[in-house]
Scaffold this active site. Sequence first.
Site, PDB file in Angstrom:
ATOM      1  N   THR A  11       0.835  -1.210   0.000  1.00 28.08           N
ATOM      2  CA  THR A  11       0.000   0.000   0.000  1.00 28.08           C
ATOM      3  C   THR A  11       0.867   1.256   0.000  1.00 28.08           C
ATOM      4  O   THR A  11       0.708   2.136  -0.854  1.00 28.08           O
ATOM      5  CB  THR A  11      -0.912  -0.004   1.254  1.00 28.08           C
ATOM      6  OG1 THR A  11      -1.633  -1.218   1.269  1.00 28.08           O
ATOM      7  CG2 THR A  11      -1.859   1.168   1.244  1.00 28.08           C
ATOM      8  N   VAL A  12       1.795   1.346   0.953  1.00 24.70           N
ATOM      9  CA  VAL A  12       2.584   2.582   1.068  1.00 24.70           C
ATOM     10  C   VAL A  12       3.602   2.690  -0.066  1.00 24.70           C
ATOM     11  O   VAL A  12       3.762   3.759  -0.674  1.00 24.70           O
ATOM     12  CB  VAL A  12       3.282   2.667   2.448  1.00 24.70           C
ATOM     13  CG1 VAL A  12       4.084   3.951   2.562  1.00 24.70           C
ATOM     14  CG2 VAL A  12       2.257   2.594   3.578  1.00 24.70           C
ATOM     15  N   LYS A 100       7.363   2.008  11.888  1.00 26.28           N
ATOM     16  CA  LYS A 100       7.348   2.380  13.318  1.00 26.28           C
ATOM     17  C   LYS A 100       7.844   1.255  14.211  1.00 26.28           C
ATOM     18  O   LYS A 100       8.459   1.497  15.246  1.00 26.28           O
ATOM     19  CB  LYS A 100       5.960   2.839  13.764  1.00 26.28           C
ATOM     20  CG  LYS A 100       4.793   1.930  13.421  1.00 26.28           C
ATOM     21  CD  LYS A 100       4.132   2.348  12.145  1.00 26.28           C
ATOM     22  CE  LYS A 100       3.307   1.223  11.572  1.00 26.28           C
ATOM     23  NZ  LYS A 100       2.015   1.601  11.107  1.00 26.28           N
ATOM     24  N   GLU A 124       9.500  10.332   9.178  1.00 19.90           N
ATOM     25  CA  GLU A 124       8.310  11.174   9.376  1.00 19.90           C
ATOM     26  C   GLU A 124       7.019  10.359   9.286  1.00 19.90           C
ATOM     27  O   GLU A 124       6.049  10.606  10.019  1.00 19.90           O
ATOM     28  CB  GLU A 124       8.310  12.292   8.314  1.00 19.90           C
ATOM     29  CG  GLU A 124       7.206  13.314   8.456  1.00 19.90           C
ATOM     30  CD  GLU A 124       7.247  14.060   9.780  1.00 19.90           C
ATOM     31  OE1 GLU A 124       8.199  14.804  10.005  1.00 19.90           O
ATOM     32  OE2 GLU A 124       6.322  13.882  10.599  1.00 19.90           O
ATOM     33  N   GLY A 129       0.886   9.075  10.101  1.00 17.53           N
ATOM     34  CA  GLY A 129       0.644   9.010   8.650  1.00 17.53           C
ATOM     35  C   GLY A 129       1.069  10.297   7.960  1.00 17.53           C
ATOM     36  O   GLY A 129       2.246  10.663   7.980  1.00 17.53           O
ATOM     37  N   ILE A 131       0.515  13.359   8.787  1.00 13.65           N
ATOM     38  CA  ILE A 131       0.660  14.552   9.641  1.00 13.65           C
ATOM     39  C   ILE A 131       2.142  14.829   9.896  1.00 13.65           C
ATOM     40  O   ILE A 131       2.866  13.937  10.327  1.00 13.65           O
ATOM     41  CB  ILE A 131       0.006  14.336  11.024  1.00 13.65           C
ATOM     42  CG1 ILE A 131      -1.433  13.856  10.894  1.00 13.65           C
ATOM     43  CG2 ILE A 131       0.084  15.590  11.870  1.00 13.65           C
ATOM     44  CD1 ILE A 131      -2.049  13.435  12.228  1.00 13.65           C
ATOM     45  N   ASP A 196       0.478  -0.802  18.014  1.00  7.98           N
ATOM     46  CA  ASP A 196       0.927   0.176  17.020  1.00  7.98           C
ATOM     47  C   ASP A 196       0.988   1.584  17.642  1.00  7.98           C
ATOM     48  O   ASP A 196       1.985   2.302  17.479  1.00  7.98           O
ATOM     49  CB  ASP A 196      -0.045   0.140  15.829  1.00  7.98           C
ATOM     50  CG  ASP A 196       0.292   1.162  14.769  1.00  7.98           C
ATOM     51  OD1 ASP A 196       1.276   0.938  14.032  1.00  7.98           O
ATOM     52  OD2 ASP A 196      -0.405   2.192  14.682  1.00  7.98           O
ATOM     53  N   LYS A 200       4.308   4.103  18.397  1.00  7.70           N
ATOM     54  CA  LYS A 200       4.366   5.500  17.947  1.00  7.70           C
ATOM     55  C   LYS A 200       4.627   6.467  19.109  1.00  7.70           C
ATOM     56  O   LYS A 200       5.411   7.396  18.969  1.00  7.70           O
ATOM     57  CB  LYS A 200       3.064   5.847  17.222  1.00  7.70           C
ATOM     58  CG  LYS A 200       2.932   5.118  15.875  1.00  7.70           C
ATOM     59  CD  LYS A 200       1.536   5.244  15.320  1.00  7.70           C
ATOM     60  CE  LYS A 200       1.397   4.591  13.953  1.00  7.70           C
ATOM     61  NZ  LYS A 200       0.009   4.467  13.515  1.00  7.70           N
ATOM     62  N   GLY A 299      -3.142   5.280   5.529  1.00  7.02           N
ATOM     63  CA  GLY A 299      -3.609   5.291   4.142  1.00  7.02           C
ATOM     64  C   GLY A 299      -2.460   5.528   3.187  1.00  7.02           C
ATOM     65  O   GLY A 299      -1.425   6.100   3.547  1.00  7.02           O
TER      66      GLY A 299
HETATM   67  N1  HSE Z   1      -2.178   0.681  11.035  1.00 10.21           N
HETATM   68  C1  HSE Z   1      -1.733   2.015  11.221  1.00 10.21           C
HETATM   69  C2  HSE Z   1      -2.912   2.861  11.684  1.00 10.21           C
HETATM   70  C3  HSE Z   1      -1.168   2.541   9.925  1.00 10.21           C
HETATM   71  O1  HSE Z   1      -4.044   2.398  11.542  1.00 10.21           O
HETATM   72  O2  HSE Z   1      -2.716   3.952  12.204  1.00 10.21           O
HETATM   73  C4  HSE Z   1      -0.470   3.846  10.043  1.00 10.21           C
HETATM   74  O3  HSE Z   1       0.645   3.781  10.887  1.00 10.21           O
END
Ligand code: HSE
Length: 412
Positions: A11-12, A100, A124, A129, A131, A196, A200, A299
């Site tokens: 995706t990314v 991350k 970053e 994401g 931001i 997750d 972060k 996203g």
């Molecule tokens: N799975 C993560 C989220 C993706 O939903 O925030 C972005 O880091």
Amino acid sequence: MKKIAVLGCGTVGSGVVEVFYKNRASIERKAGCELDIKYIYVRRPHPEIAYQDKLCFNFDTIANDPEINIVVEVMGGVDPAYRFVKTCLENGKSVATANKELIAKNGAELLSIAKQHHVNILFEASVGGGIPIIRPLHQCLGANEIDDIQGILNGTTNFILTKMIREGMSFSDALALAQQLGYAEADPTSDVEGIDACRKICILASLAYGRHVYPEYVHCEGITKLTAEDVEYAKDWGGVIKLIAKASRDPQTQKISMLVAPMFVPFESQLSSVDDVFNGILVDGDATGEVLFYGKGAGKLPTASAVMSDVIDCAKAADTIDTLYWEDSDNNFVEDWRTQPMQSYLRLQLQYRQQTALINELFDTPVLLARKSQPETEIAFITPPLTPLQLDELLSRLSDEGISVLGSVFLA
Ligand code: HSE
């Protein structure tokens, strides 16, 4: 001309390639040089990927190609990402990563390797994401002591909670939709169990406080135990439930407190209206006061945007960017979360109504909450500030009386 290799084309990764070729002219203008993607590293053939001529199946080709100046790591996970990133840095290539997990686990080491080799590792996209938050923390807010960071750092769980609260969607349908939209991790357990968000907040705390905070030292709870009833009680209290990640430092002791958990957030808080896949991060600097960062937290294109901003900085930097750095640490400066007093919401199942007398006695006449169709033997209330150790003790006394916990959420 500086040449880029992109490791991973999920995706990314596909977003990075798309954004690069769409906005190439302006990206090159900002980077101050011509740029092109020479390789896209994938493990197996992907006939659906445009630019088939750039596909590369052998990482060593990239690692040993002196033409490659910048490597974009968007594979996710620690293995083989850690090995690949380390090799690239040691071979004098700068790295832009969205990973991350990698930064939360190996950030201190990789920053130090980058410094030794006069290159950069920029991340970053690893938090928030699209931001901008990493760069603002170490550059724009560089003059501040950061007292407190709290935020909604996971787009998937915020999306799920919003769908459940606003549209009455089931947890599993909302999660499936988040996966379909490319928000969730490969293993969505990391999203829904708070892992997750924990990675972060560890990255933000490491950057703000200059020492690596490892996720295993942070208490972390997810959203899987929340119910529609908890949401109703939160509304009666005057707020919403959000998965909040927090880091703060005691100015006296310099120790930091960290926590990731679903929390009651009052309607007056700016975080209460951060919905869907959006993330919101409140940073409290001693000079600026509170600053809110808000935008799409997951996203394809928002994340690709953040990765490309790092590619631009990697292309421009003549040496390692000194302000983006933290030391390794043994984490003895992280407070034991069980000793930190907090208010909580509790929902209890009584055996008979008269047990409310015991609740009043134990919790010193707590603030009661109500919901529609509340059974006579269900009681919900806000506790006074208690440490998790004290709360556990009280709950075990209640359990001895046959009273069970139906729901429990901290107040932000
Ligand atoms: N799975 C993560 C989220 C993706 O939903 O925030 C972005 O880091």
